[in-house]
Structures are given as C-alpha cells and as structure tokens.
Design an enzyme around this catalytic site. Sequence first.
Site, PDB file in Angstrom:
ATOM      1  N   ASP A  29       0.835  -1.201   0.000  1.00  0.00           N
ATOM      2  CA  ASP A  29       0.000   0.000   0.000  1.00  0.00           C
ATOM      3  C   ASP A  29       0.873   1.256   0.000  1.00  0.00           C
ATOM      4  O   ASP A  29       1.975   1.242   0.556  1.00  0.00           O
ATOM      5  CB  ASP A  29      -0.882  -0.030   1.264  1.00  0.00           C
ATOM      6  CG  ASP A  29      -2.104   0.864   1.120  1.00  0.00           C
ATOM      7  OD1 ASP A  29      -2.301   1.461   0.045  1.00  0.00           O
ATOM      8  OD2 ASP A  29      -2.855   0.956   2.106  1.00  0.00           O
ATOM      9  N   TRP A  34       3.255   7.888  -1.799  1.00  0.00           N
ATOM     10  CA  TRP A  34       4.706   8.035  -2.001  1.00  0.00           C
ATOM     11  C   TRP A  34       4.955   9.022  -3.140  1.00  0.00           C
ATOM     12  O   TRP A  34       5.802   9.908  -3.026  1.00  0.00           O
ATOM     13  CB  TRP A  34       5.310   6.666  -2.343  1.00  0.00           C
ATOM     14  CG  TRP A  34       6.781   6.669  -2.579  1.00  0.00           C
ATOM     15  CD1 TRP A  34       7.760   6.466  -1.640  1.00  0.00           C
ATOM     16  CD2 TRP A  34       7.460   6.882  -3.830  1.00  0.00           C
ATOM     17  NE1 TRP A  34       9.001   6.538  -2.233  1.00  0.00           N
ATOM     18  CE2 TRP A  34       8.840   6.793  -3.570  1.00  0.00           C
ATOM     19  CE3 TRP A  34       7.035   7.136  -5.136  1.00  0.00           C
ATOM     20  CZ2 TRP A  34       9.803   6.945  -4.568  1.00  0.00           C
ATOM     21  CZ3 TRP A  34       7.994   7.289  -6.130  1.00  0.00           C
ATOM     22  CH2 TRP A  34       9.352   7.195  -5.842  1.00  0.00           C
ATOM     23  N   ARG A  42       0.773   9.494  -9.811  1.00  0.00           N
ATOM     24  CA  ARG A  42       0.542   8.162  -9.225  1.00  0.00           C
ATOM     25  C   ARG A  42       1.217   7.060 -10.057  1.00  0.00           C
ATOM     26  O   ARG A  42       1.689   6.073  -9.520  1.00  0.00           O
ATOM     27  CB  ARG A  42      -0.968   7.889  -9.110  1.00  0.00           C
ATOM     28  CG  ARG A  42      -1.678   8.801  -8.105  1.00  0.00           C
ATOM     29  CD  ARG A  42      -3.175   8.495  -8.050  1.00  0.00           C
ATOM     30  NE  ARG A  42      -3.439   7.136  -7.589  1.00  0.00           N
ATOM     31  CZ  ARG A  42      -3.449   6.762  -6.313  1.00  0.00           C
ATOM     32  NH1 ARG A  42      -3.227   7.653  -5.367  1.00  0.00           N
ATOM     33  NH2 ARG A  42      -3.701   5.518  -5.975  1.00  0.00           N
ATOM     34  N   SER A  74      -7.496  -5.454  -6.104  1.00  0.00           N
ATOM     35  CA  SER A  74      -8.634  -6.008  -5.371  1.00  0.00           C
ATOM     36  C   SER A  74      -9.931  -5.866  -6.170  1.00  0.00           C
ATOM     37  O   SER A  74      -9.994  -5.095  -7.141  1.00  0.00           O
ATOM     38  CB  SER A  74      -8.792  -5.283  -4.022  1.00  0.00           C
ATOM     39  OG  SER A  74      -9.338  -4.002  -4.233  1.00  0.00           O
ATOM     40  N   ASN A  77     -10.748  -2.310  -6.344  1.00  0.00           N
ATOM     41  CA  ASN A  77      -9.879  -1.371  -7.071  1.00  0.00           C
ATOM     42  C   ASN A  77     -10.446  -0.913  -8.421  1.00  0.00           C
ATOM     43  O   ASN A  77      -9.966   0.067  -8.989  1.00  0.00           O
ATOM     44  CB  ASN A  77      -8.473  -1.955  -7.276  1.00  0.00           C
ATOM     45  CG  ASN A  77      -7.632  -1.962  -6.016  1.00  0.00           C
ATOM     46  OD1 ASN A  77      -6.684  -2.738  -5.888  1.00  0.00           O
ATOM     47  ND2 ASN A  77      -7.943  -1.100  -5.044  1.00  0.00           N
ATOM     48  N   ARG A  80     -11.410   2.801  -8.866  1.00  0.00           N
ATOM     49  CA  ARG A  80     -10.445   3.893  -9.058  1.00  0.00           C
ATOM     50  C   ARG A  80     -10.696   4.575 -10.405  1.00  0.00           C
ATOM     51  O   ARG A  80     -11.344   3.994 -11.285  1.00  0.00           O
ATOM     52  CB  ARG A  80      -9.025   3.329  -9.040  1.00  0.00           C
ATOM     53  CG  ARG A  80      -8.666   2.808  -7.677  1.00  0.00           C
ATOM     54  CD  ARG A  80      -7.226   2.356  -7.620  1.00  0.00           C
ATOM     55  NE  ARG A  80      -6.919   1.986  -6.250  1.00  0.00           N
ATOM     56  CZ  ARG A  80      -5.743   2.074  -5.669  1.00  0.00           C
ATOM     57  NH1 ARG A  80      -4.715   2.523  -6.358  1.00  0.00           N
ATOM     58  NH2 ARG A  80      -5.565   1.736  -4.429  1.00  0.00           N
TER      59      ARG A  80
HETATM   60  C1  FPP Z   1      -0.836   0.382  -3.880  1.00  0.00           C
HETATM   61  O1  FPP Z   1      -0.757   1.737  -3.765  1.00  0.00           O
HETATM   62  C2  FPP Z   1      -1.231  -0.034  -5.257  1.00  0.00           C
HETATM   63  C3  FPP Z   1      -1.064  -1.260  -5.756  1.00  0.00           C
HETATM   64  C4  FPP Z   1      -0.422  -2.359  -4.991  1.00  0.00           C
HETATM   65  C5  FPP Z   1      -1.484  -1.582  -7.129  1.00  0.00           C
HETATM   66  C6  FPP Z   1      -0.259  -1.622  -8.001  1.00  0.00           C
HETATM   67  C7  FPP Z   1      -0.341  -2.716  -8.968  1.00  0.00           C
HETATM   68  C8  FPP Z   1       0.376  -2.676 -10.085  1.00  0.00           C
HETATM   69  C9  FPP Z   1       1.240  -1.497 -10.455  1.00  0.00           C
HETATM   70  C10 FPP Z   1       0.268  -3.801 -11.027  1.00  0.00           C
HETATM   71  C11 FPP Z   1       1.584  -4.540 -11.150  1.00  0.00           C
HETATM   72  C12 FPP Z   1       1.565  -5.749 -10.318  1.00  0.00           C
HETATM   73  C13 FPP Z   1       2.289  -6.890 -10.574  1.00  0.00           C
HETATM   74  C14 FPP Z   1       2.188  -8.014  -9.648  1.00  0.00           C
HETATM   75  C15 FPP Z   1       3.129  -7.064 -11.763  1.00  0.00           C
HETATM   76  P1  FPP Z   1      -2.046   2.699  -3.737  1.00  0.00           P
HETATM   77  O2  FPP Z   1      -2.368   3.117  -5.133  1.00  0.00           O
HETATM   78  O3  FPP Z   1      -3.149   2.004  -3.005  1.00  0.00           O
HETATM   79  O4  FPP Z   1      -1.469   3.913  -2.933  1.00  0.00           O
HETATM   80  P2  FPP Z   1      -2.276   4.984  -2.043  1.00  0.00           P
HETATM   81  O5  FPP Z   1      -3.015   4.214  -0.991  1.00  0.00           O
HETATM   82  O6  FPP Z   1      -1.163   5.831  -1.481  1.00  0.00           O
HETATM   83  O7  FPP Z   1      -3.166   5.733  -2.978  1.00  0.00           O
END
Ligand code: FPP
Length: 253
Positions: A29, A34, A42, A74, A77, A80
């Site tokens: 997460d 970040w 993003r 998820s 997700n 979004r």
């Molecule tokens: C977490 O940060 C977001 C994710 C874990 C999704 C990212 C998935 C990918 C980039 C796909 C690639 C995956 C693989 C296994 C190859 P967030 O967006 O929830 O951050 P925030 O909570 O700060 O908004």
Amino acid sequence: MTLTMGDSISPFLFMDKNKLPQHVAIIMDGNGRWASARGLGRTQGHMEGVKRIQEIIKTAHDIGIKFLTIYAFSTENWKRPSDEVSMIMRTFIAVLGQKAKDLGRNGIRINFIGRRTGVPDEVLKAIDQAVHLTMNNSSMTLNIAFNYGARAEIIDAVKSIVSLAREDKLNADSIDEQLISSHLYTRGQPDPDLLIRTSGEERISNFLLWQLSYAELYFTDKCWPDFTESEFHKALDNYTQRERRWGTIRVPG
Ligand code: FPP
C-alpha cells in the site's frame, strides 16, 4: 567483514533462520502517497512499486520462503479512476510478459488467486501464459491476488461446496475447516504465517480473511516504494521474535 561506525547491520545476519515464515502475505500500500509526497504522478508511484515487487520476490526466494502472496488488485480497485485502472492493467500485462520467464528460470511457480469474471481478456491471457510457463516449478509459489476479494473467495467456496452436496458428493456433516480450505483459491497451500502491510494503514481490507486467522500481523509506516530489502528483513526479524500460540495459553518457563 570490517564494520565502521555508521554502518548499519542487517538484522538478517542475526535472525533465527529456523523461525522464518513459510508463507508471507503482503498488502503493498502507499504507491500513490509516495508519489504525491514527491510531487510525482501516481503512475510513477506504481512504477517504483513494481521495482520493489521484483526485489521482494527475489529476496523471499533467496531466503527460502516457500509461499509469497501479494495483493496486486482487489475487487474494489475497479472503482479507481478509469485511467489509473487502465494504467495498472497495462503495467500488469507488461511486467508479467517481461518477468514470467525470469521467475520461471528461478524455479518460481506463478499462481493467480482471484475471480476471472470481469478481468479483461488480454489480462487473462497474460495470466494464463505466466501460469503455464511456470507450472512445473516448486522452489517458491508466488500467489498474485488479482481481482481478489476474500468475501468473493468465500462465496465461491460455498457455491462449490453446495454444488457437490446437490450432486450427493458430500453431506453437511463432512463440512469442516479442512474442507472449506480445500475449496479456497489457495487450496493445497499452508496459511500465511505473516501478513505485512505498508503505508501506516492497519487494516486487512478483505484480504485472505479465512487464511489469516492465526497470522502474525506486521504494519510499517513505510510506503510500498520505500519497502526495500532491509525493511523486509526487519519485518522477518520481528516475526522470528514472536511467540505463536494458535489460541493456546502461554506456557511459562
Ligand atoms: C498500492 O498503492 C497499489 C497497488 C499495490 C497496485 C499496483 C499494482 C500494479 C502497479 C500492477 C503490477 C503488479 C504486478 C504483480 C506485476 P495505492 O495506489 O493504493 O497507494 P495509495 O493508498 O497511497 O493511494
């Protein structure tokens, strides 16, 4: 090895390797936070996050962890913004295409946990190719949770059990924990010993609800792109110092 003042000593050197977890699950997460803390978009957060995924998979494999489960996308997700969802899908297809062979060469089996319904065909194709390419490997299983939700998983398990009952292949008295586990997406695998969640959030968020029943939970304020190998070592070191009791009492002595 000569250490000088200021060198940081990796906790990995000292941790009890016999107590390492067999199965680690991770909620990655904080990519977005970040990025925004650095004035970046993003997408850049996700790109940096993908680099950490690769490093953590390698570290887990080198240490001898047998099962690593990562929450990539998820069932929630999809809500979004559509440009972010498309970007994640494109990245996912590209990374799988580029990395599945490498993972395969290193003995890693890729397994997907999640619902196929609703996942775009190109993504399903990338998933199926990665699974096929690595299906005979056994040094570590990498479960990628994609379009995953634990409640959806439990609903799917209940449906499959009910359909067996309808066909008279089982009766209600034979339903026990083992039977339910054997109908989950993680069938045949041990439950996670350790769940790590980054970015300061302390929630399970519909991840592996059944399987995490006795897992040790580790939360860190680091956002996922800052979760380096040494942060992973810290989490493992912390885990090795815990006393697991599985609901039993502490025996003094
Ligand atoms: C977490 O940060 C977001 C994710 C874990 C999704 C990212 C998935 C990918 C980039 C796909 C690639 C995956 C693989 C296994 C190859 P967030 O967006 O929830 O951050 P925030 O909570 O700060 O908004």
